[in-house]
Design an enzyme around this catalytic site. Structure first.
Site, PDB file in Angstrom:
ATOM      1  N   HIS A  45       0.911  -1.107  -0.021  1.00  0.00           N
ATOM      2  CA  HIS A  45      -0.099   0.103  -0.146  1.00  0.00           C
ATOM      3  C   HIS A  45       0.813   1.246   0.083  1.00  0.00           C
ATOM      4  O   HIS A  45       0.656   2.128  -0.837  1.00  0.00           O
ATOM      5  CB  HIS A  45      -0.988   0.015   1.121  1.00  0.00           C
ATOM      6  CG  HIS A  45      -1.916   1.032   1.286  1.00  0.00           C
ATOM      7  ND1 HIS A  45      -3.086   0.952   0.496  1.00  0.00           N
ATOM      8  CD2 HIS A  45      -1.811   2.179   1.683  1.00  0.00           C
ATOM      9  CE1 HIS A  45      -3.702   2.049   0.675  1.00  0.00           C
ATOM     10  NE2 HIS A  45      -3.020   2.992   1.395  1.00  0.00           N
ATOM     11  N   GLU A  67      -1.393  -5.742  -3.658  1.00  0.00           N
ATOM     12  CA  GLU A  67      -2.243  -5.361  -2.549  1.00  0.00           C
ATOM     13  C   GLU A  67      -3.693  -6.064  -2.769  1.00  0.00           C
ATOM     14  O   GLU A  67      -4.105  -6.410  -1.625  1.00  0.00           O
ATOM     15  CB  GLU A  67      -2.597  -3.826  -2.508  1.00  0.00           C
ATOM     16  CG  GLU A  67      -3.047  -3.322  -1.312  1.00  0.00           C
ATOM     17  CD  GLU A  67      -3.609  -1.755  -1.577  1.00  0.00           C
ATOM     18  OE1 GLU A  67      -3.723  -1.017  -0.431  1.00  0.00           O
ATOM     19  OE2 GLU A  67      -3.664  -1.396  -2.497  1.00  0.00           O
ATOM     20  N   ASN A 400      28.880 -20.881  -3.904  1.00  0.00           N
ATOM     21  CA  ASN A 400      29.766 -22.163  -3.897  1.00  0.00           C
ATOM     22  C   ASN A 400      29.529 -23.101  -2.625  1.00  0.00           C
ATOM     23  O   ASN A 400      29.441 -24.360  -2.869  1.00  0.00           O
ATOM     24  CB  ASN A 400      31.558 -21.850  -3.613  1.00  0.00           C
ATOM     25  CG  ASN A 400      32.034 -21.445  -4.902  1.00  0.00           C
ATOM     26  OD1 ASN A 400      31.318 -21.421  -5.865  1.00  0.00           O
ATOM     27  ND2 ASN A 400      33.136 -20.811  -5.043  1.00  0.00           N
TER      28      ASN A 400
END
Length: 671
Positions: A45, A67, A400
Site C-alpha cells: 500500500h 495489494e 559455492n
C-alpha cells in the site's frame, strides 16, 4: 526539487523492498498465523501511494495488484500456499527490476503484464470472486479516534461484545455516494452499534467523483464472517475487509483501573517522546566530504606537531611550550572528531546479511537441497564502503557453499548426516578488525582431488603436486582458472573463480583464510579493516624516498647481518625460526636508482598476506603514524604494488605499499 523527492522515494523503496523480502520468507515459514500478511499489505500500500505520487505508473499497477491479492489472504479468502509464495517473490523481483529502471532513468523496459495477469487471476479456479480493490490505510484512521470512543471500545469488550473494523469501498459507478454511505451505515447498525466512522458522513460530497473508501468501527454479536457477508451483500459495495480490533492497535485504556488513565496517558506521552528516533538522513556525498576534511585536518595536525619539534630544537622560550600545548589539544580534538566521523560512516552489516535468506531459499530449491541458514552478528558495524565492496565476494562464497559444499539430502543420508544441511554466516569484531565467517557442514574439500585437478589443467606438474602439503593443496582453490566443478551450473562454475574473491578482498586490505575437513565441512574466514579511509602505517626510507607500509600487514621487524641472507634458486631468502622467507629490495621492484653502499646490518620489515611472508629491505625506519589514504588519480592510474599516497607533515608525498600485490609479484617471478 523533483530530484530531492526522487532520492527520498528511492530510500523508502529500498526499505520497503527489503521488508517485503523478509516478510515473504516469514510468511512462507509461519503461514498466516503471524503478522507477515499485514506487514506485506502495508508495504504494498505504501509503495503504491508513493509510486503513484512520483508518476511511476507501472510500479503503481503492480503494487496495486499485489495489494489486492494480499487483501484476500488477510481476509481469509485465500490461504498461504507454495504457489502464492512463488507469485509474491515473482512480483517482488519485478519491483526490483522496476527500481533499477528508475535508477537508470529508463522506462517501461520490464514487462509486468504476465505477473499482473497471474496476480489478478490467482485463486480463480477455486474462488468465484474478483480480487478486492484497495483498502483504506489503517494508520490514517486509528489516530483520529477520540478518548471517549476508546473507552467505549473497552466497555464493549468487557461486555463480551465483538468489536471489528469494517473497511469497504463504494463503487465509482454510484451517483449519490453520500446517500449510499448512510444506507450502508444503517444496515450495519441493525446488527450492532457503529462506534466510529471515517470519514464523517456529514462531510461527504453527495455526488463526488471516483470511488469512496469508508471505515466503520462496529460492536455487536456478529462475528467476522457474518459482518463480511452482510457488508458484501449491500449495493454498490466493493472490497469488504473485516478485522477484529486489537486493544494495542488503538491504545485502549484498561477499565479495571479507573484512577490511572491520566497517569498512564502522561507516562505514554513521555515515553513516546523519549522513544522518538533521534536520527536524520544524511547523503553519502556529505559524509564523504566531511571525511575528506577530517583527513586534511589529520595531515595538518601532523605538520603542526612536526613544526613544534623543529621550533623546540631552535628555541627554548614559552611560545614553543604554548605551541606544544596547542598541538597536543588539537591532536585530541581531531582524534575525537575523526572517531565521530568514522562512526557516522559505520553501518550494521545487517543490511548486507538480509539479502542472503532469499538467495539461499532460491538456490536450495533450484538444486533440490534442504538448507538451514543461521545468521549471527547482524549488528556488527562496518564502514559503508566496505559493506558495498564485500557484497560480491560473500555472495560468491555462499553460492559455492550451497552448490559445491552441501550435499543433496540423499547423499547426506547415505553418509549418516541429517538430510538438511547447515550454513552459518557470522560477523564479529576481533582485534580492531571485522571478521566474517562462512561455514557449511558439507563434504569439505578433498586435497587429493585438488591436486589431480591442478595437474589436469596444467597448473602443476605431478612432482610439484606430490610435494604439496594438505593445506597447500587446499589453497590451490585460490589459483586463477582453478575449478573442480564437473558440471557448469547456473549457480557457479562459470569461470569466476575463488582467485577473484581473494584479490577483491586483498584490495580492501583484507585477508581470507580457509579451514576444511573432508566429510565435515568448510569454513572461510575473512578479515577486514574497519575502514579504508584512514590507516595506521609505518614510515620507512628506501633510497632517499619515503614509503608507507600498512601496520595491519606487518608481522615483525628484524635486523640481520648481510651475510645471513642466502640465495635459493636465484632468490635471496632469510631463514627465520625455521621458516624460509623471500627477501625483496623494493627499489628493484619500483625501478628506483639505488644508492651504492653496502651495510653490514640490514633492516627487514617482515610483511604478510594470509599465510605468505615477505621480507622488505629498508634503509631507515622513521616511525608509525595515522595515514590518510589518497588516490593517485586517473593521470597516474594503477601502479602495481602501490595502494595510494598521502601527504606527510613536511608537505611531501609518500606512497603507500600494497603488500598483497608485492607478494604476488614476487611469487610470479619465482615461478
Amino acid at each position: 526539487m523533483l530530484s530531492e523527492y526522487k532520492e527520498v522515494f528511492m530510500e523508502e523503496l529500498d526499505e520497503q523492498l527489503q521488508l517485503m523480502d523478509d516478510e515473504i520468507l516469514k510468511l512462507e515459514q509461519e503461514g498466516d498465523k503471524g503478522d507477515a500478511v499485514q506487514s506485506l499489505f502495508r508495504a504494498a500500500h505504501t509503495l503504491k501511494g508513493s509510486s503513484a505520487a512520483m508518476g511511476f505508473d507501472t510500479m503503481k499497477q503492480l503494487t496495486h495488484e499485489m495489494e489486492h491479492l494480499l487483501d484476500q489472504v488477510r481476509s481469509h479468502q485465500l490461504t498461504v500456499s507454495a504457489p502464492l509464495i512463488d507469485l509474491l517473490f515473482q512480483s517482488l523481483d519485478n519491483l526490483k527490476l522496476l527500481k533499477l529502471e528508475i535508477m537508470e532513468g529508463e522506462e517501461n523496459l520490464t514487462d509486468i503484464s504476465g505477473c499482473v495477469y497471474d496476480l489478478q487471476h490467482f485463486g480463480h479456479a477455486t474462488e468465484d470472486m474478483m480480487p478486492g480493490p484497495e483498502l483504506v490505510s489503517e494508520p490514517l484512521i486509528k489516530p483520529q479516534i477520540s478518548m471517549d470512543n476508546r473507552l467505549k471500545v473497552s466497555e464493549c469488550l468487557e461486555q463480551q461484545l465483538q468489536v471489528n473494523w469494517i473497511f469497504l469501498r463504494i463503487s465509482a459507478s454510484c451517483f449519490i455516494k453520500g446517500a449510499r454511505a448512510y444506507v450502508i451505515q444503517m444496515s450495519l447498525a441493525e446488527c450492532g452499534e457503529i462506534l466510529y466512522t471515517s470519514p464523517d458522513l456529514g462531510e461527504l460530497d453527495e455526488q463526488g467523483e471516483g470511488e469512496l473508501e469508508l471505515a466503520f468501527l462496529h460492536a455487536g454479536d456478529c462475528d467476522v464472517e457474518k459482518l463480511y457477508s452482510l457488508a458484501s451483500g449491500l449495493m454498490d459495495v466493493e472490497n469488504v475487509v473485516v478485522e477484529p480490533v486489537q486493544p494495542e492497535e488503538i491504545a485502549i485504556l484498561p477499565v479495571s483501573s479507573p484512577t490511572l488513565p491520566k497517569e498512564l496517558e502522561q507516562t505514554e506521552s513521555s515515553s513516546a517522546v523519549k522513544s522518538k528516533p533521534q536520527t536524520i538522513r544524511v547523503s553519502v556525498e556529505r559524509l564523504e566530504h566531511l571525511m575528506n576534511l577530517v583527513g586534511e585536518l589529520v595531515i595538518d595536525q601532523t605538520r603542526i606537531h612536526q613544526v613544534e619539534q623543529i621550533q623546540r630544537r631552535r628555541f627554548a622560550d614559552d611560545s614553543v611550550t604554548d605551541l606544544a600545548h596547542i598541538s597536543d589539544h588539537l591532536s585530541r580534538v581531531i582524534g575525537d572528531l575523526q572517531d565521530s566521523v568514522m562512526k557516522a560512516r559505520m553501518l550494521p552489516i545487517e543490511q548486507l546479511f538480509n539479502r542472503f535468506p532469499r538467495m539461499i531459499r532460491d538456490l536450495s530449491r533450484g538444486l533440490g537441497k534442504d538448507i538451514d541458514l543461521l545468521i549471527e552478528g547482524k549488528d556488527t558495524e562496518l564502514d559503508r564502503t566496505l559493506i558495498e565492496e564485500i557484497s560480491d565476494p560473500l555472495i560468491h562464497l555462499i553460492r559455492n557453499a550451497v552448490d559445491h559444499g552441501i550435499e543433496t539430502p540423499d547423499a547426506r543420508a547415505a553418509k549418516g548426516k541429517s538430510p538438511t544441511g547447515k550454513l552459518m554466516i557470522r560477523a564479529a569484531h576481533e582485534d580492531n578488525q571485522v571478521v566474517i565467517y562462512v561455514k557449511d557442514d558439507g563434504a569439505g574439500i578433498d586435497p587429493a582431488r585438488m591436486k589431480s585437478s591442478a595437474i589436469s589443467k596444467g597448473l602443476l606438474t605431478a612432482e610439484e603436486a606430490e610435494a604439496l602439503s594438505k593445506r597447500d593443496a587446499v589453497e590451490l582453490i585460490f589459483r586463477p582458472g582453478f575449478s573442480t566443478a564437473s558440471v557448469v551450473s547456473d549457480v557457479s562454475g562459470r569461470g569466476v573463480g575463488m582467485d577473484i574473491v581473494k584479490s577483491h578482498i586483498e584490495k580492501m586490505n583484507g585477508l581470507i583464510d580457509i579451514e576444511t575437513e573432508l566429510g565435515s565441512g568448510t569454513q572461510f574466514k575473512i578479515k577486514l579493516p574497519l575502514t579504508l579511509a584512514i590507516i595506521e602505517g609505518l614510515l620507512v626510507k628506501i633510497t632517499g624516498q619515503t614509503f608507507i607500509i600498512p601496520m595491519s600487514n606487518i608481522a615483525e621487524i628484524v635486523r640481520v647481518k648481510a651475510e645471513e641472507l642466502v640465495k635459493l634458486r636465484g632468490q635471496s631468502v632469510l631463514l627465520l625460526r625455521n621458516q624460509v622467507i623471500p627477501v625483496s629490495w623494493i627499489h628493484e621492484h619500483f625501478k628506483i636508482a639505488s644508492q651504492e653502499h653496502h651495510k653490514s646490518q640490514l633492516s627487514l620489515v617482515i610483511v604478510g598476506s594470509a599465510e605468505k611472508r615477505l621480507a622488505l629491505v629498508v634503509d631507515e625506519l622513521i616511525g608509525n603514524q595515522e595515514i590518510v589514504i589518497k588516490s593517485l588519480g586517473s593521470y597516474i592510474g594503477k601502479v602495481n604494488g602501490i595502494a595510494g599516497g598521502t601527504i606527510l607533515g613536511d608537505g611531501s608525498v609518500a606512497l603507500i605499499m600494497e603488500i598483497s600485490a608485492l607478494i604476488n609479484h614476487i611469487s610470479e617471478k619465482k615461478q
